[in-house]
Design an enzyme around this catalytic site. Sequence first.
Site, PDB file in Angstrom:
ATOM      1  N   ASP A  74      -0.310   5.198   0.820  1.00 22.36           N
ATOM      2  CA  ASP A  74      -0.651   6.193   1.839  1.00 22.36           C
ATOM      3  C   ASP A  74      -0.820   5.530   3.207  1.00 22.36           C
ATOM      4  O   ASP A  74      -1.635   4.618   3.372  1.00 22.36           O
ATOM      5  CB  ASP A  74      -1.938   6.926   1.464  1.00 22.36           C
ATOM      6  CG  ASP A  74      -1.788   7.747   0.195  1.00 22.36           C
ATOM      7  OD1 ASP A  74      -0.855   8.559   0.131  1.00 22.36           O
ATOM      8  OD2 ASP A  74      -2.609   7.570  -0.731  1.00 22.36           O
ATOM      9  N   ASP A 111       0.867  -1.164   0.000  1.00 16.94           N
ATOM     10  CA  ASP A 111       0.000   0.000   0.000  1.00 16.94           C
ATOM     11  C   ASP A 111       0.916   1.230   0.000  1.00 16.94           C
ATOM     12  O   ASP A 111       2.122   1.115   0.258  1.00 16.94           O
ATOM     13  CB  ASP A 111      -0.885  -0.026   1.246  1.00 16.94           C
ATOM     14  CG  ASP A 111      -1.639   1.268   1.444  1.00 16.94           C
ATOM     15  OD1 ASP A 111      -2.362   1.683   0.536  1.00 16.94           O
ATOM     16  OD2 ASP A 111      -1.470   1.882   2.526  1.00 16.94           O
TER      17      ASP A 111
END
Length: 216
Positions: A9, A7
């Site tokens: 953010d 991922d």
Amino acid sequence: MRLVIFDVDGTLVDSQNNIVASAIGAFTGMGLPAPARADVLRMVGLSLPETMLRLAPDATPEIRAALVEAYKDGFRDLRLRGQDSPLFPGARDAVLALANTPDTVLAIATGKSRRGLEGMLDQHDLRGLFRSTQVADDHPSKPHPSMVLAALAETGIAAPRAVMVGDTSYDMDMAAAANVRRIAVGWGYHAPETLVADHHIAGFDALAPTIDRMME
């Protein structure tokens, strides 16, 4: 071979200030009440259309679409003005070390747009390290497994040899739906104790050893 899917953010970059500022700016710019910071951060990882649906459930589809575009414009303007999202401590070294490990392939599965992801990769000189980059432009929102399944297909690596590294329940649920193992990080935007994962880590220095143990 093994696949490590990141991922972005809340996992690689600390983008919360720009995310919150862009969301508040989008709402207030359209004369709507600003969402609370905590509510915005709970949505990090979802696609922007899904985020706006949850933040403005009573708004018309046209207003939510306008909020999405206003958010994108605001986020881009912040980046152009030099208000960048820094990497979390240890992130760069961890990514480079894994990228230089012969049996390891890296990928990204992010709620960012393609433009936003490429801006982040350029900002931190990470372009070319990820063999597969899956973004919200091309997939249903997390936690749908589409992004992880696409990364597996693109790299040719089977689910048992893959792991998802993320900071939200959306990341963990997405990985579980694709039958991929999960590492939850302790520095992101969802409380670590709420994340159902195979392993939890408190710092990037623990990432490579944890992956090694999982893939033995």
